[in-house]
Design a protein around this motif. Structure first.
Motif, PDB file in Angstrom:
ATOM      1  N   LEU A  28       0.836  -1.211   0.000  1.00 12.77           N
ATOM      2  CA  LEU A  28       0.000   0.000   0.000  1.00 12.77           C
ATOM      3  C   LEU A  28       0.869   1.258   0.000  1.00 12.77           C
ATOM      4  CD1 LEU A  28      -2.697  -1.142   2.573  1.00 12.77           C
ATOM      5  CD2 LEU A  28      -3.030  -0.829   0.113  1.00 12.77           C
ATOM      6  N   THR A  29       1.942   1.241   0.781  1.00 15.08           N
ATOM      7  CA  THR A  29       2.860   2.381   0.833  1.00 15.08           C
ATOM      8  C   THR A  29       3.511   2.591  -0.530  1.00 15.08           C
ATOM      9  OG1 THR A  29       3.277   1.940   3.164  1.00 15.08           O
ATOM     10  CG2 THR A  29       4.849   3.357   2.040  1.00 15.08           C
ATOM     11  N   LYS A  30       3.888   1.488  -1.172  1.00 13.77           N
ATOM     12  CA  LYS A  30       4.496   1.557  -2.510  1.00 13.77           C
ATOM     13  C   LYS A  30       3.534   2.195  -3.516  1.00 13.77           C
ATOM     14  CE  LYS A  30       6.171  -1.507  -6.081  1.00 13.77           C
ATOM     15  NZ  LYS A  30       6.187  -2.902  -6.504  1.00 13.77           N
ATOM     16  N   ASP A  31       2.226   1.934  -3.322  1.00 20.11           N
ATOM     17  CA  ASP A  31       1.208   2.511  -4.200  1.00 20.11           C
ATOM     18  C   ASP A  31       0.838   3.949  -3.810  1.00 20.11           C
ATOM     19  OD1 ASP A  31       1.192   0.113  -5.530  1.00 20.11           O
ATOM     20  OD2 ASP A  31      -0.722  -0.571  -4.713  1.00 20.11           O
ATOM     21  N   GLY A  32       1.525   4.494  -2.804  1.00 20.92           N
ATOM     22  CA  GLY A  32       1.286   5.881  -2.401  1.00 20.92           C
ATOM     23  C   GLY A  32       0.192   6.050  -1.359  1.00 20.92           C
ATOM     24  N   LEU A  33      -0.210   4.975  -0.719  1.00 17.49           N
ATOM     25  CA  LEU A  33      -1.258   5.038   0.285  1.00 17.49           C
ATOM     26  C   LEU A  33      -0.628   4.881   1.670  1.00 17.49           C
ATOM     27  CD1 LEU A  33      -4.368   5.234   0.503  1.00 17.49           C
ATOM     28  CD2 LEU A  33      -4.415   2.759   0.515  1.00 17.49           C
ATOM     29  N   ASN A  34      -0.315   6.009   2.304  1.00 15.40           N
ATOM     30  CA  ASN A  34       0.320   5.997   3.616  1.00 15.40           C
ATOM     31  C   ASN A  34      -0.740   6.142   4.697  1.00 15.40           C
ATOM     32  OD1 ASN A  34       3.006   5.846   2.620  1.00 15.40           O
ATOM     33  ND2 ASN A  34       2.896   8.014   2.110  1.00 15.40           N
ATOM     34  N   LEU A  35      -0.895   5.081   5.489  1.00 12.52           N
ATOM     35  CA  LEU A  35      -1.897   5.070   6.539  1.00 12.52           C
ATOM     36  C   LEU A  35      -1.237   4.963   7.902  1.00 12.52           C
ATOM     37  CD1 LEU A  35      -4.317   2.369   5.093  1.00 12.52           C
ATOM     38  CD2 LEU A  35      -4.768   4.795   5.232  1.00 12.52           C
ATOM     39  N   PRO A  36      -1.787   5.644   8.896  1.00  9.63           N
ATOM     40  CA  PRO A  36      -1.308   5.402  10.250  1.00  9.63           C
ATOM     41  C   PRO A  36      -1.642   3.963  10.648  1.00  9.63           C
ATOM     42  CG  PRO A  36      -2.830   7.276  10.182  1.00  9.63           C
ATOM     43  CD  PRO A  36      -2.816   6.657   8.828  1.00  9.63           C
ATOM     44  N   GLU A  37      -0.834   3.377  11.519  1.00  8.56           N
ATOM     45  CA  GLU A  37      -1.013   1.971  11.888  1.00  8.56           C
ATOM     46  C   GLU A  37      -2.391   1.699  12.488  1.00  8.56           C
ATOM     47  OE1 GLU A  37       1.141  -1.510  14.533  1.00  8.56           O
ATOM     48  OE2 GLU A  37       2.137   0.420  14.292  1.00  8.56           O
ATOM     49  N   ASP A  38      -2.894   2.617  13.320  1.00 11.44           N
ATOM     50  CA  ASP A  38      -4.206   2.393  13.940  1.00 11.44           C
ATOM     51  C   ASP A  38      -5.328   2.396  12.896  1.00 11.44           C
ATOM     52  OD1 ASP A  38      -3.845   5.155  13.568  1.00 11.44           O
ATOM     53  OD2 ASP A  38      -5.149   5.676  15.254  1.00 11.44           O
ATOM     54  N   LYS A  39      -5.236   3.260  11.903  1.00 11.39           N
ATOM     55  CA  LYS A  39      -6.236   3.315  10.825  1.00 11.39           C
ATOM     56  C   LYS A  39      -6.168   2.033   9.984  1.00 11.39           C
ATOM     57  CE  LYS A  39      -8.967   5.734   7.932  1.00 11.39           C
ATOM     58  NZ  LYS A  39     -10.294   6.143   8.273  1.00 11.39           N
ATOM     59  N   PHE A  40      -4.959   1.578   9.697  1.00 10.92           N
ATOM     60  CA  PHE A  40      -4.730   0.345   8.939  1.00 10.92           C
ATOM     61  C   PHE A  40      -5.367  -0.840   9.674  1.00 10.92           C
ATOM     62  CE2 PHE A  40      -1.837  -3.342   8.163  1.00 10.92           C
ATOM     63  CZ  PHE A  40      -2.091  -3.509   6.819  1.00 10.92           C
ATOM     64  N   ASN A  41      -5.118  -0.941  10.981  1.00 13.04           N
ATOM     65  CA  ASN A  41      -5.681  -2.032  11.780  1.00 13.04           C
ATOM     66  C   ASN A  41      -7.203  -1.953  11.847  1.00 13.04           C
ATOM     67  OD1 ASN A  41      -3.221  -3.265  12.374  1.00 13.04           O
ATOM     68  ND2 ASN A  41      -2.875  -1.922  14.118  1.00 13.04           N
ATOM     69  N   LYS A  42      -7.744  -0.757  11.942  1.00 12.66           N
ATOM     70  CA  LYS A  42      -9.194  -0.555  11.989  1.00 12.66           C
ATOM     71  C   LYS A  42      -9.836  -1.024  10.680  1.00 12.66           C
ATOM     72  CE  LYS A  42     -13.175   1.642  13.190  1.00 12.66           C
ATOM     73  NZ  LYS A  42     -14.141   0.965  12.375  1.00 12.66           N
ATOM     74  N   LEU A  43      -9.203  -0.695   9.554  1.00 11.16           N
ATOM     75  CA  LEU A  43      -9.728  -1.109   8.252  1.00 11.16           C
ATOM     76  C   LEU A  43      -9.679  -2.632   8.088  1.00 11.16           C
ATOM     77  CD1 LEU A  43      -8.201   1.760   6.121  1.00 11.16           C
ATOM     78  CD2 LEU A  43     -10.633   1.355   6.501  1.00 11.16           C
ATOM     79  N   LEU A  44      -8.602  -3.265   8.583  1.00 13.07           N
ATOM     80  CA  LEU A  44      -8.524  -4.721   8.538  1.00 13.07           C
ATOM     81  C   LEU A  44      -9.622  -5.343   9.396  1.00 13.07           C
ATOM     82  CD1 LEU A  44      -4.688  -5.482   8.730  1.00 13.07           C
ATOM     83  CD2 LEU A  44      -6.183  -5.619   6.738  1.00 13.07           C
TER      84      LEU A  44
END
Length: 98
Positions: A28-44
């Motif tokens: 996701l970071t490689k594709d330009g989508l930088n998310l905070p870890e808490d937001k990433f975990n919430k989405l999962l």
């Protein structure tokens, strides 16, 4: 029109079918989508609650993420109809014994 983050993450998971959270985050970071870890975990978690993915601990620091395969339940009446049609088809060939 922008695609919701949850959909973008799910599409990325579907692309690989199975990967770790570290691999997903890097992709996701490689594709330009930088998310905070808490937001990433919430989405999962949201995707898991919706029944779209399964998340399981892989190692102490990594989780395995897989797309959930939804199996279609066979309707019992439909199954019975199919069996009757098969028997009728087989019976339409007289003289052919198994």
């Amino acid at each position: 029109m922008t695609i919701p983050l949850r959909n973008q993450i799910f599409e990325k998971i579907k692309e690989f079918n199975s990967l770790t959270d570290v691999e997903l985050y890097k992709s996701l970071t490689k594709d330009g989508l930088n998310l905070p870890e808490d937001k990433f975990n919430k989405l999962l978690l949201d995707l898991e609650i919706l029944g779209l993915i399964k998340v399981a601990w892989f190692t102490k620091d990594e989780r395995r993420i897989e797309v959930t395969i939804v199996e279609k339940e066979e309707d019992p009446i439909e199954k019975q109809n199919k069996e009757v049609m098969e028997k009728d088809y087989e019976a339409s060939f007289p003289g052919l014994d198994k």
